[in-house]
Design a protein around this motif. Structure first.
Motif, mmCIF file in Angstrom:
data_model
loop_
_atom_site.group_PDB
_atom_site.id
_atom_site.type_symbol
_atom_site.label_atom_id
_atom_site.label_comp_id
_atom_site.label_asym_id
_atom_site.label_seq_id
_atom_site.Cartn_x
_atom_site.Cartn_y
_atom_site.Cartn_z
ATOM 1 N N THR A 66 0.791 -1.191 0.085
ATOM 2 C CA THR A 66 -0.053 -0.140 -0.145
ATOM 3 C C THR A 66 0.712 1.434 -0.005
ATOM 4 O O THR A 66 1.955 1.304 0.391
ATOM 5 N N ASP A 104 -2.014 3.361 -4.245
ATOM 6 C CA ASP A 104 -1.839 4.528 -3.839
ATOM 7 C C ASP A 104 -3.040 5.391 -3.970
ATOM 8 O O ASP A 104 -3.718 5.441 -5.084
ATOM 9 N N ALA A 136 -6.992 4.147 0.851
ATOM 10 C CA ALA A 136 -7.357 3.119 2.033
ATOM 11 C C ALA A 136 -8.305 3.104 2.838
ATOM 12 O O ALA A 136 -8.757 2.250 3.422
ATOM 13 N N VAL A 185 -10.734 -1.287 -1.192
ATOM 14 C CA VAL A 185 -9.485 -2.025 -0.708
ATOM 15 C C VAL A 185 -9.857 -3.508 -0.940
ATOM 16 O O VAL A 185 -9.018 -4.266 -1.563
ATOM 17 N N HIS A 194 1.550 2.605 3.779
ATOM 18 C CA HIS A 194 0.828 3.998 3.273
ATOM 19 C C HIS A 194 0.694 4.832 4.768
ATOM 20 O O HIS A 194 0.706 4.476 5.797
ATOM 21 N N VAL A 234 -7.452 -2.118 5.770
ATOM 22 C CA VAL A 234 -6.445 -2.815 4.880
ATOM 23 C C VAL A 234 -6.381 -4.448 5.313
ATOM 24 O O VAL A 234 -6.520 -5.533 4.843
#
Ligand SMILES: NC(=O)c1ccc[n+]([C@@H]2O[C@H](COP(=O)([O-])OP(=O)(O)OC[C@H]3O[C@@H](n4cnc5c(N)ncnc54)[C@H](O)[C@@H]3O)[C@@H](O)[C@H]2O)c1
Length: 280
Positions: A12, A37, A76, A82, A103, A133
């Motif tokens: 991520t 992203d 995210a 996701v 991320h 996530v």
């Protein structure tokens, strides 16, 4: 044969910086990649965001390593998006073995000067969306039934009370806790969960220009350069090693180790890649 041949890794925040380094390094070890992203800016982050072209470049670099990549521009914080990417990636690439929840965003300022909006945004991106996530991928690894490795990017700010970084520090501390809980919960499925604690890494988040990586970062708006502030807060940012900055690839080395079977009995730990800044 690479250490990750036949495996698939989700990375991520892969458009640039550490995320790109992780995607390319894991691909060089033989893994196919799922990546995303947001490629957009945040009100609370006072540095330039990556572009879609940056994410495309990551995909190109992975393919240059001879590996397949399924990638998408997404946020995210959007759990359904996701989950859809993970489902599509697993359908296309066949499985999922490694997850690098990398991320994040950073906001600089004294704790009492942070606005409510800035606080909420940093916590929502750095903590809640990382949990989203992990919520999306854990059932996939459990159902697959042959283990896996989850690597969560925290920070030295995840174990220290670094000044100027209050919401960031809180979110990164929480990631250490989330990692430990998940290591306990997923251990029965042979899924390992560890945290990486990077120190100062040369990326735009830390004030470095992207690609050229030039310029000494001054991320705290000059506050740390004031003699009276430096006298009390300066030592907190000192490293044991004489080096101040690390490259994204230095962190990718640790990620590759945690992703591989060489770390098969390592779970629930924090690995500091920080030139010794947390040695006290
Ligand atoms: N640079 C440092 O000094 C440093 C130190 C310790 C920890 N970290 C952590 O390392 C990780 C990587 O940061 P970096 O240094 O490569 O900075 P970076 O800004 O170059 O990369 C972070 C990436 O995450 C992406 N991202 C942020 N929020 C997102 C979201 N909601 N959905 C999808 N993508 C999102 C950004 O667009 C960006 O591409 C972060 O978690 C950061 O907190 C960085």
């Amino acid at each position: 044969m690479g250490r990750l041949s036949g495996k698939v890794a989700l990375v991520t925040g892969a458009a640039r910086g550490q995320g790109r380094a992780h995607a390319v390094r894991l691909a060089s070890e033989g893994a196919d990649i799922i990546a995303f992203d947001i490629c957009e800016g945040f009100a609370s982050a006072n540095y330039d965001p990556p572009t879609l072209a940056d994410l495309e470049e990551t995909a190109r670099l992975v393919e240059q390593e001879g590996r397949a990549i399924v990638w998408r521009k997404l946020d995210a914080r959007d759990y359904q998006a996701v989950k859809a990417l993970v489902d599509d990636g697993v359908r296309e690439l066949g499985r999922l073995d490694v997850v690098v929840a990398n991320h994040g965003i950073c906001h600089y300022g004294y704790a009492w000067e942070v606005t409510e909006e800035e606080w909420d945004e940093v916590i929502s991106v750095n903590l809640t969306s990382v949990w989203k996530v992990l919520k999306a991928i854990a059932p996939v690894l459990i159902k697959q039934g042959d283990g896996g490795s989850i690597i969560v990017t925290s920070s030295v700010a995840g174990v220290r009370g670094q000044p100027f970084l209050a919401p960031y520090v809180c979110s990164k501390h929480a990631l250490v806790g989330l990692t430990k809980t998940l290591a306990n919960e997923l251990g029965q499925h042979r899924v390992r969960v560890n945290t990486i604690l990077p120190g100062a890494v040369m990326t735009p988040m830390a004030g470095f220009e992207w690609n050229g990586q030039k310029g000494e970062a001054n991320p705290f708006g000059g506050e740390l350069e004031k003699p009276e502030v430096a006298a009390t807060l300066g030592p907190i940012f000192m490293n044991a090693l004489p080096d101040k900055w690390m490259a994204p690839e230095d962190v990718a080395n640790a990620v590759a180790f945690l992703a591989s079977d060489e770390s098969r009995f390592i779970t629930g730990t924090e690995i500091a890649v920080d030139a010794g800044s947390t040695v006290r």
